[in-house]
Write an enzyme that holds these catalytic residues in place. Structure first.
Site, short mmCIF file in Angstrom:
data_model
loop_
_atom_site.label_atom_id
_atom_site.label_comp_id
_atom_site.label_asym_id
_atom_site.label_seq_id
_atom_site.Cartn_x
_atom_site.Cartn_y
_atom_site.Cartn_z
N TYR A 1 0.86 -1.19 0.00
CA TYR A 1 0.00 0.00 0.00
C TYR A 1 0.89 1.23 0.00
O TYR A 1 1.88 1.31 0.72
CB TYR A 1 -0.90 0.03 1.25
CG TYR A 1 -1.68 1.32 1.33
CD1 TYR A 1 -2.92 1.44 0.70
CD2 TYR A 1 -1.15 2.45 1.96
CE1 TYR A 1 -3.61 2.65 0.72
CE2 TYR A 1 -1.83 3.66 1.98
CZ TYR A 1 -3.06 3.74 1.35
OH TYR A 1 -3.75 4.93 1.36
N GLU B 1 -2.83 7.77 -4.33
CA GLU B 1 -2.88 6.47 -3.64
C GLU B 1 -2.67 5.35 -4.64
O GLU B 1 -3.34 5.32 -5.68
CB GLU B 1 -4.23 6.30 -2.94
CG GLU B 1 -4.30 5.05 -2.08
CD GLU B 1 -5.69 4.82 -1.49
OE1 GLU B 1 -6.65 4.64 -2.27
OE2 GLU B 1 -5.82 4.82 -0.26
#
Ligand code: ADP
Ligand code: MG
Length: 390
Positions: free
Chosen positions: A109, A197
């Site tokens: 992530y 992101e």
């Protein structure tokens, strides 16, 4: 302002982030054609909507033949995809992205956000990607690495290396991660992003880092100097009430109650929301008309607020500094007549030219409800709501 995954990938690729090869499709046939043109034996077909959580919602599929690509794409077009983030209404799929499938060894992530506390860009990363950050923060908070970037130096090489090591990367992956991190940081800074992101950022079995998903959102206040970003806006993905306001240069926030609010300034808007709640009501929305609002602008504000069917009362609350109460009053009267209003309208004016403003309202002969203070205005708006049939 949010953009689509494929747009974010294209931007990030331009800054040096490795992304899979892919192509956009507006029809199932085109999706099939994209797969053929890409070559290979496996493709991932992905619904393009402004939301994450598409995988779980059935908007992402690994396909192993051109036919499967076409058939899956056919189920997506025109569908309203409901994800954890869209709310019950979902978002309609008009575009589908077809990309080469990656051979995933590990999912990481990676997020860049604005940390309001330190007033700096913060990198949040985890060696356990794939799931949403909110879930990750709950299930595995210790896996999250955070790093705050000093704007004077930018993201330094040593910091990026430190982060790569903290994520457990070794060997050639470290250099790839460093270049990916720095590319994302530059994209964030140079394009006035609010968020970048990549979830998941994967390590493939061949030892390559690839961004399999990408999400970017931008500071709307900076769009005037980022025309190439402003162009990427997709109004079909926005709350139609908010798009209508944006088209007229008005700031609008849609809420769930039934009191429509026309206000100047975000601070006064917040205070008004609070006072309405305190008086026992619930705002349907608020619209900030900003400074120097002409009567025409006020009329447009009414149109926008009334486009929300839930509105049963309109509350106008203006503290005029740059604004002029007489112009606002003229706008209210004009809107009332032009739009043939029948619902109750509560008006509270204060500040520049207030006497003149009040005179215009009084002499209009319209059944406007006026108030002197903010508390009074909120109470009157709540009291003016049509009583629900028992
Ligand atoms: P969302 O976050 O909206 O669910 P993603 O783009 O993250 O959508 O896709 C969901 C999952 O699908 C990813 O976590 C990844 O496991 C898988 N996936 C996405 N793109 C690819 C790809 N090109 N190759 C292989 N798997 C993929
Ligand atoms: Mg994702």
């Amino acid at each position: 302002m949010d953009i689509h995954e494929y747009q974010a990938k294209e931007i990030l690729r331009g800054f040096g982030v490795p992304v899979p090869r892919g192509g956009l499709a507006y029809s199932p046939e085109q999706a099939g054609y994209r797969a053929r043109a890409l070559g290979g034996a496996a493709w991932v077909v992905k619904a393009q909507i402004h939301s994450g959580g598409r995988g779980e919602a059935g908007g992402v599929k690994l396909c192993r033949s051109e036919e499967e690509v076409r058939d899956f794409a056919a189920t997506l077009f025109g569908k309203r995809l409901v994800t954890k983030q869209t709310g019950a209404a979902g978002k309609e799929v008009y575009r589908v992205w077809v990309e080469a499938a990656s051979d995933i060894a590990q999912e990481l992530y990676l997020g860049f956000v604005l940390d309001r506390k330190s007033e700096r860009i913060m990198i949040v990363a985890s060696a356990h990607g794939g799931m949403e950050i909110e879930d990750l923060a709950e299930s595995d908070p210790d896996s999250l690495c955070r790093m705050v970037i000093d704007p004077a130096t930018g993201l330094c090489e040593f910091q990026a290396r430190e982060l790569a090591f903290a994520l457990g990367l070794r060997g050639g992956l470290v250099a790839q991660m460093v270049s990916t991190l720095r590319a994302c940081y530059r994209a964030y800074r140079e394009l006035d992003a609010m968020m970048v992101e990549i979830n998941p950022l994967v390590v493939t079995h061949a030892g390559e880092i690839v961004a399999l998903d990408a999400k970017m959102s931008f500071d709307t206040n900076a769009l005037f100097r980022r025309p190439q970003i402003a162009e990427l806006r997709d109004a079909s993905q926005e709350d139609p009430r908010e798009s209508m306001a944006a088209d007229h240069g008005l700031a609008y926030v849609g809420l769930d109650g039934d009191i429509g609010c026309i206000i100047n300034g975000a601070g006064l808007a917040m205070a008004t929301m609070d006072m309405i709640q305190l008086a026992g009501g619930a705002p349907a929305n608020f619209l900030d008309i900003g400074g120097g609002a002409s009567p025409e602008r006020v009329t447009q504000a009414f149109r926008t607020v009334l486009a929300d069917r839930n509105v049963s009362v309109v509350l106008v609350n203006i503290f005029a500094g740059i604004n002029r109460c007489d112009w606002v009053a003229e706008g209210v009267v004009q809107a009332y007549r032009e739009l043939g209003l029948t619902l109750p309208v509560v008006v509270r004016l204060s500040g520049t030219n207030v006497e003149e403003g009040r005179r215009i309202l009084r002499e209009s002969g319209l059944p406007l409800i006026t108030a002197d203070t903010l508390a009074e205005a909120a109470e009157r708006a709540v009291a003016a709501r049509p009583k629900l049939a028992a």
